[in-house]
Design a protein around this motif. Structure first.
Motif, short mmCIF file in Angstrom:
data_model
loop_
_atom_site.label_atom_id
_atom_site.label_comp_id
_atom_site.label_asym_id
_atom_site.label_seq_id
_atom_site.Cartn_x
_atom_site.Cartn_y
_atom_site.Cartn_z
N UNK A 51 37.33 48.57 38.66
CA UNK A 51 37.89 49.44 39.57
C UNK A 51 38.79 48.87 40.74
N UNK A 52 38.37 49.16 41.77
CA UNK A 52 39.22 48.57 43.09
C UNK A 52 38.86 47.33 43.66
N UNK A 53 37.61 46.60 43.03
CA UNK A 53 36.92 45.65 43.48
C UNK A 53 37.58 44.15 43.15
N UNK A 54 37.57 43.36 44.16
CA UNK A 54 38.25 41.89 43.69
C UNK A 54 37.08 40.87 43.87
N UNK A 55 37.11 39.87 42.83
CA UNK A 55 36.32 38.84 43.06
C UNK A 55 37.10 37.86 43.69
N UNK A 56 36.21 37.36 44.52
CA UNK A 56 36.87 36.15 45.74
C UNK A 56 35.97 34.82 45.98
N UNK A 57 36.79 33.71 45.55
CA UNK A 57 36.32 32.42 45.94
C UNK A 57 36.44 32.21 47.50
N UNK A 58 35.23 32.26 48.20
CA UNK A 58 35.26 31.93 49.40
C UNK A 58 35.47 30.58 49.88
N UNK A 59 36.54 30.22 51.01
CA UNK A 59 36.96 29.04 51.46
C UNK A 59 36.56 28.80 52.82
#
Length: 322
Positions: A51-59
């Motif tokens: 859906x509207x979700x994003x997977x993000x690598x945290x920097x």
């Protein structure tokens, strides 16, 4: 606010995606609610991004104060609460309904209050509406470290007080993170800026700013009269906008000594407001007596409350809060 970088290498992406579990930082309150401890917990790898979700690598992730009082009011208390909400990082994957981002985009945002994922983790899953693109020349730590106060300052000056060119603005505690960003935004809009300083170091910092402030009021010794200084600077008309950093509500006998020294009384704020002025307050327990309200009425002035979390609550949560 403290912040630090994590996951410095982009090459870790494939490693992150292969992992079954990863660690995240949480805080736990004692049974007496007097002590808070921080613990790392193993988390299962995030589910497929939909859906509207994003997977993000945290920097980078900023550490802001955890508002346990608000969590209790919202009935959101739990045994372990995720730590770190202001994050900057690289998009790894996007859901099929995401329209603003694509993999490899550099983004920054604030995790919502009900997020299950801590920002102090290698990978998080977040709705796209809580993210914006990170400017290319802004570092990871700068982005994560300024996003919260940036949103607060913009909310105060744009949405709550409708700042425009030629207006006069009093920004209390201008050397603070919120104050410094608010001063820059006000100058960008062409406003005349007055500020207060709580120490000699803060005063010197504010006096070195360019463009220069119209006036820096040193309140560190408790002798400066903020209202008089503002009226003098504006030719007796008063300022158009006030962004406070807290106010005194009671008489001198009922206030702590530190608060007496650095904060103006609410009557001073009302006095220095001009006709049609906007008072944006961070004092959640502000109390106005009938004479105070009448004075504001005669000036056609308004009072608005700057709630740090108002943009981070879902519609359901706002309904509960209201």
């Amino acid at each position: 606010m403290f912040y630090g970088q994590i996951c410095p290498l982009d090459k870790q992406r494939k490693t992150l995606e292969r992992r079954g579990t990863m660690k995240g930082l949480y805080f736990q309150k004692s049974s007496t609610n007097e002590e808070i401890t921080f613990v790392f917990q193993e988390r299962e790898n995030l589910p497929v991004t939909e859906d509207n979700y994003v997977k993000l690598q945290v920097k980078a992730c900023a550490l802001s104060q955890i508002n346990t009082k608000l969590l209790a009011e919202m009935k959101m208390e739990k045994e372990f609460f995720p730590v770190g909400r202001e994050i900057a990082g690289i998009v790894l994957d996007v859901g099929n309904k995401v329209s603003f981002f694509q993999p490899d985009d550099e983004v920054v945002g604030i995790l919502p209050l009900d997020s299950e994922d801590p920002g102090l983790c290698e990978v998080v899953r977040v709705h796209e509406h809580y993210l914006v693109h990170k400017p290319e020349k802004v570092t990871w730590t700068e982005a994560a470290g300024t996003i919260r106060d940036g949103v607060r300052a913009y909310t105060a000056l744009h949405y709550l007080s409708h700042l425009s060119s030629g207006k006069s603005v009093l920004i209390m505690d201008g050397a603070s993170a919120l104050g410094m960003i608010a001063i820059q935004l006000a100058h960008h809009r062409g406003a005349k800026v007055i500020s207060t300083a709580g120490s000699l170091e803060d005063k010197q910092c504010l006096e070195r700013l360019r463009p220069s402030l119209a006036r820096v009021i040193d309140v560190s010794n408790g002798k400066a009269h903020v209202a008089e200084s503002c009226l003098e600077e504006t030719g007796g008309l008063g300022v158009d906008i006030v962004l406070d950093a807290g106010v005194r509500l009671y008489s001198k006998d009922d206030e702590p000594a530190v608060k007496l020294q650095l904060l103006p009384h609410k009557h001073d704020i009302i006095t220095l407001l001009g006709v049609g002025g906007h008072w944006v307050t961070t004092e959640e327990n502000l109390q106005l007596d009938p004479p105070d309200s009448h004075c504001l009425f005669l000036k056609g002035a308004t009072v608005a409350f700057l709630n740090d979390e108002v943009w981070n609550l879902s519609n359901v949560q706002q309904g509960k809060y209201l």
